[in-house]
Design a protein around this motif. Structure first.
Motif, PDB file in Angstrom:
ATOM      1  N   MET A   1       0.983  -1.132  -0.138  1.00  5.59           N
ATOM      2  CA  MET A   1       0.221   0.104   0.210  1.00  5.59           C
ATOM      3  C   MET A   1       0.830   1.243   0.035  1.00  5.59           C
ATOM      4  SD  MET A   1      -3.282   0.876   0.159  1.00  5.59           S
ATOM      5  CE  MET A   1      -4.022   2.516   0.390  1.00  5.59           C
ATOM      6  N   GLN A   2       2.022   1.270   1.024  1.00 10.19           N
ATOM      7  CA  GLN A   2       2.595   2.394   0.905  1.00 10.19           C
ATOM      8  C   GLN A   2       3.421   2.689  -0.573  1.00 10.19           C
ATOM      9  OE1 GLN A   2       2.892   4.559   3.469  1.00 10.19           O
ATOM     10  NE2 GLN A   2       4.121   5.895   2.247  1.00 10.19           N
ATOM     11  N   ASN A   3       3.809   1.730  -1.199  1.00  9.81           N
ATOM     12  CA  ASN A   3       4.531   1.865  -2.486  1.00  9.81           C
ATOM     13  C   ASN A   3       3.414   2.539  -3.528  1.00  9.81           C
ATOM     14  OD1 ASN A   3       7.041   0.817  -1.537  1.00  9.81           O
ATOM     15  ND2 ASN A   3       6.583  -1.212  -2.204  1.00  9.81           N
ATOM     16  N   ILE A   4       2.027   2.185  -3.434  1.00 12.10           N
ATOM     17  CA  ILE A   4       1.183   2.588  -4.298  1.00 12.10           C
ATOM     18  C   ILE A   4       1.223   4.230  -4.045  1.00 12.10           C
ATOM     19  CG2 ILE A   4      -1.314   2.705  -5.006  1.00 12.10           C
ATOM     20  CD1 ILE A   4      -1.242  -0.129  -4.460  1.00 12.10           C
ATOM     21  N   ILE A   5       1.047   4.578  -2.810  1.00 10.89           N
ATOM     22  CA  ILE A   5       1.052   5.931  -2.621  1.00 10.89           C
ATOM     23  C   ILE A   5       2.120   6.778  -2.765  1.00 10.89           C
ATOM     24  CG2 ILE A   5       0.730   7.577  -0.398  1.00 10.89           C
ATOM     25  CD1 ILE A   5      -1.092   5.475   0.897  1.00 10.89           C
ATOM     26  N   ASP A   6       3.259   5.952  -2.570  1.00  7.10           N
ATOM     27  CA  ASP A   6       4.749   6.937  -2.911  1.00  7.10           C
ATOM     28  C   ASP A   6       4.628   7.015  -4.336  1.00  7.10           C
ATOM     29  OD1 ASP A   6       6.590   5.327  -0.333  1.00  7.10           O
ATOM     30  OD2 ASP A   6       5.150   7.009  -0.249  1.00  7.10           O
ATOM     31  N   ARG A   7       4.343   5.988  -5.161  1.00  4.06           N
ATOM     32  CA  ARG A   7       4.268   6.250  -6.733  1.00  4.06           C
ATOM     33  C   ARG A   7       3.418   7.180  -7.302  1.00  4.06           C
ATOM     34  NH1 ARG A   7       0.851   4.758 -10.028  1.00  4.06           N
ATOM     35  NH2 ARG A   7       1.429   4.214 -12.333  1.00  4.06           N
ATOM     36  N   HIS A   8       2.280   7.371  -6.746  1.00  3.64           N
ATOM     37  CA  HIS A   8       1.232   8.224  -7.202  1.00  3.64           C
ATOM     38  C   HIS A   8       1.746   9.679  -6.809  1.00  3.64           C
ATOM     39  CE1 HIS A   8      -1.673   5.620  -8.311  1.00  3.64           C
ATOM     40  NE2 HIS A   8      -1.903   5.147  -7.424  1.00  3.64           N
ATOM     41  N   LEU A   9       2.181   9.932  -5.594  1.00  8.47           N
ATOM     42  CA  LEU A   9       2.587  11.000  -5.223  1.00  8.47           C
ATOM     43  C   LEU A   9       3.641  11.479  -5.928  1.00  8.47           C
ATOM     44  CD1 LEU A   9       2.585  13.469  -3.206  1.00  8.47           C
ATOM     45  CD2 LEU A   9       4.054  12.282  -1.560  1.00  8.47           C
TER      46      LEU A   9
ATOM     47  N   TYR B   1      -4.696  11.333 -15.618  1.00 10.68           N
ATOM     48  CA  TYR B   1      -5.727  10.243 -15.813  1.00 10.68           C
ATOM     49  C   TYR B   1      -4.958   9.077 -16.654  1.00 10.68           C
ATOM     50  CZ  TYR B   1      -9.913   8.431 -18.000  1.00 10.68           C
ATOM     51  OH  TYR B   1     -11.096   7.696 -18.277  1.00 10.68           O
ATOM     52  N   LYS B   2      -4.256   9.513 -17.451  1.00 14.04           N
ATOM     53  CA  LYS B   2      -3.717   8.704 -18.402  1.00 14.04           C
ATOM     54  C   LYS B   2      -2.527   7.812 -17.740  1.00 14.04           C
ATOM     55  CE  LYS B   2      -4.722   7.786 -22.487  1.00 14.04           C
ATOM     56  NZ  LYS B   2      -5.862   6.882 -22.681  1.00 14.04           N
ATOM     57  N   PHE B   3      -1.633   8.482 -16.775  1.00  9.97           N
ATOM     58  CA  PHE B   3      -0.289   8.016 -16.710  1.00  9.97           C
ATOM     59  C   PHE B   3      -0.148   7.708 -15.291  1.00  9.97           C
ATOM     60  CE2 PHE B   3       0.557  10.343 -20.576  1.00  9.97           C
ATOM     61  CZ  PHE B   3       0.782   9.259 -21.389  1.00  9.97           C
ATOM     62  N   ASN B   4      -0.638   8.294 -14.383  1.00 10.05           N
ATOM     63  CA  ASN B   4      -0.614   8.207 -12.994  1.00 10.05           C
ATOM     64  C   ASN B   4      -1.535   7.528 -12.373  1.00 10.05           C
ATOM     65  OD1 ASN B   4       0.206   8.592 -10.443  1.00 10.05           O
ATOM     66  ND2 ASN B   4      -0.166  10.807 -10.171  1.00 10.05           N
ATOM     67  N   PHE B   5      -2.664   7.932 -12.197  1.00  4.74           N
ATOM     68  CA  PHE B   5      -3.779   6.924 -11.585  1.00  4.74           C
ATOM     69  C   PHE B   5      -4.267   5.910 -12.415  1.00  4.74           C
ATOM     70  CE2 PHE B   5      -3.647  11.197  -9.453  1.00  4.74           C
ATOM     71  CZ  PHE B   5      -3.278  10.868  -8.111  1.00  4.74           C
TER      72      PHE B   5
ATOM     73  N   ALA C   1      -2.829  21.402  -1.588  1.00  5.49           N
ATOM     74  CA  ALA C   1      -4.452  21.212  -1.187  1.00  5.49           C
ATOM     75  C   ALA C   1      -4.803  20.563  -2.344  1.00  5.49           C
ATOM     76  CB  ALA C   1      -5.056  22.459  -0.974  1.00  5.49           C
ATOM     77  N   GLN C   2      -4.644  20.754  -3.440  1.00  4.51           N
ATOM     78  CA  GLN C   2      -5.250  20.177  -4.885  1.00  4.51           C
ATOM     79  C   GLN C   2      -4.742  18.693  -4.876  1.00  4.51           C
ATOM     80  OE1 GLN C   2      -4.286  22.924  -7.810  1.00  4.51           O
ATOM     81  NE2 GLN C   2      -6.583  23.547  -8.147  1.00  4.51           N
ATOM     82  N   TYR C   3      -3.658  18.429  -4.485  1.00  6.64           N
ATOM     83  CA  TYR C   3      -3.173  16.967  -4.524  1.00  6.64           C
ATOM     84  C   TYR C   3      -3.943  16.071  -3.686  1.00  6.64           C
ATOM     85  CZ  TYR C   3      -0.894  12.612  -3.459  1.00  6.64           C
ATOM     86  OH  TYR C   3      -0.612  11.398  -3.175  1.00  6.64           O
ATOM     87  N   THR C   4      -4.095  16.570  -2.383  1.00  3.57           N
ATOM     88  CA  THR C   4      -4.753  15.835  -1.411  1.00  3.57           C
ATOM     89  C   THR C   4      -6.309  15.525  -1.949  1.00  3.57           C
ATOM     90  OG1 THR C   4      -3.351  16.598   0.154  1.00  3.57           O
ATOM     91  CG2 THR C   4      -5.389  15.674   0.948  1.00  3.57           C
ATOM     92  N   ILE C   5      -6.916  16.567  -2.311  1.00  2.00           N
ATOM     93  CA  ILE C   5      -8.148  16.454  -2.745  1.00  2.00           C
ATOM     94  C   ILE C   5      -8.461  15.687  -4.118  1.00  2.00           C
ATOM     95  CG2 ILE C   5     -10.311  17.717  -3.802  1.00  2.00           C
ATOM     96  CD1 ILE C   5      -9.072  20.117  -2.038  1.00  2.00           C
ATOM     97  N   ASN C   6      -7.675  15.775  -4.963  1.00  4.76           N
ATOM     98  CA  ASN C   6      -7.600  14.994  -6.209  1.00  4.76           C
ATOM     99  C   ASN C   6      -7.191  13.559  -6.005  1.00  4.76           C
ATOM    100  OD1 ASN C   6      -8.470  16.706  -8.336  1.00  4.76           O
ATOM    101  ND2 ASN C   6      -6.694  17.977  -8.245  1.00  4.76           N
ATOM    102  N   ARG C   7      -6.321  13.296  -5.210  1.00  4.78           N
ATOM    103  CA  ARG C   7      -5.836  11.956  -5.078  1.00  4.78           C
ATOM    104  C   ARG C   7      -6.913  11.067  -4.460  1.00  4.78           C
ATOM    105  NH1 ARG C   7      -5.181   7.205  -5.002  1.00  4.78           N
ATOM    106  NH2 ARG C   7      -3.659   6.167  -3.817  1.00  4.78           N
ATOM    107  N   PHE C   8      -7.772  11.719  -3.248  1.00  6.47           N
ATOM    108  CA  PHE C   8      -8.579  10.954  -2.555  1.00  6.47           C
ATOM    109  C   PHE C   8     -10.246  10.961  -3.071  1.00  6.47           C
ATOM    110  CE2 PHE C   8      -5.015  11.309   0.245  1.00  6.47           C
ATOM    111  CZ  PHE C   8      -4.856   9.856   0.430  1.00  6.47           C
ATOM    112  N   PHE C   9     -10.306  11.962  -4.017  1.00  6.95           N
ATOM    113  CA  PHE C   9     -11.774  12.208  -4.455  1.00  6.95           C
ATOM    114  C   PHE C   9     -11.715  11.792  -6.141  1.00  6.95           C
ATOM    115  CE2 PHE C   9     -11.907  14.446  -0.550  1.00  6.95           C
ATOM    116  CZ  PHE C   9     -13.156  13.935  -0.134  1.00  6.95           C
ATOM    117  N   THR C  10     -11.027  12.511  -6.881  1.00  8.17           N
ATOM    118  CA  THR C  10     -11.025  12.515  -8.335  1.00  8.17           C
ATOM    119  C   THR C  10     -10.756  11.364  -8.840  1.00  8.17           C
ATOM    120  OG1 THR C  10     -10.530  14.912  -8.288  1.00  8.17           O
ATOM    121  CG2 THR C  10     -10.612  13.732 -10.477  1.00  8.17           C
ATOM    122  N   PHE C  11      -9.599  10.743  -8.497  1.00 12.57           N
ATOM    123  CA  PHE C  11      -8.864   9.564  -9.016  1.00 12.57           C
ATOM    124  C   PHE C  11      -9.278   8.142  -7.969  1.00 12.57           C
ATOM    125  CE2 PHE C  11      -6.514  13.014 -11.060  1.00 12.57           C
ATOM    126  CZ  PHE C  11      -7.064  12.725 -12.418  1.00 12.57           C
TER     127      PHE C  11
END
Length: 129
Positions: free
Chosen positions: A1-9, A58-62, A115-125
């Motif tokens: 789980m930690q690797n996924i979060i780190d990769r996305h970040l 959309y295409k490459f990260n999440f 702020a946008q990273y946090t919101i997009n990571r947990f809501f948009t994607f």
């Protein structure tokens, strides 16, 4: 789980840096070369940066392949909130603290991105949309 979060970040930061270059470059052209008012230039350049960041995230990260328009709508809504916040920050820095609009743009960009990273990571994607 930690690797996924780190990769996305990490990818979000890399994409965000590219988006910031696109945003900041567009702002510079609009404001400094075409002499557009800094608030109008910020709004337009931020929209260009938001579009860039959405497509790359959309295409490459999440790597989500569903609900494109719903995700795009959410991302742009969050982006519009960021534009309002960055316009307010810029207005304050330029008009009240007499900073150069380029410096104010850089400061606003730094504040809004976190702020946008946090919101997009947990809501948009999120995967289960």
């Amino acid at each position: 789980m930690q690797n996924i979060i780190d990769r996305h970040l990490v990818l979000y930061i890399v994409i965000g840096i590219w988006g910031a270059v696109v945003d900041f470059g567009s702002f510079y052209i609009l404001n400094s070369i075409l002499n557009e008012h800094y608030i109008i230039a910020n709004t337009a350049s931020s929209c260009i940066g938001i579009l860039n960041n959405f497509i790359f995230n959309y295409k490459f990260n999440f790597k989500v392949n569903n609900n494109f328009f719903k995700r795009c709508f959410i991302f742009f809504t969050i982006g519009l909130c960021g534009i309002i916040a960055s316009n307010f920050i810029m207005l304050t820095l330029v008009e009240y603290f007499h900073l150069n609009s380029i410096i104010a743009k850089g400061a606003a960009l730094c504040i809004v991105v976190a702020a946008q990273y946090t919101i997009n990571r947990f809501f948009t994607f999120k995967k289960d949309m």
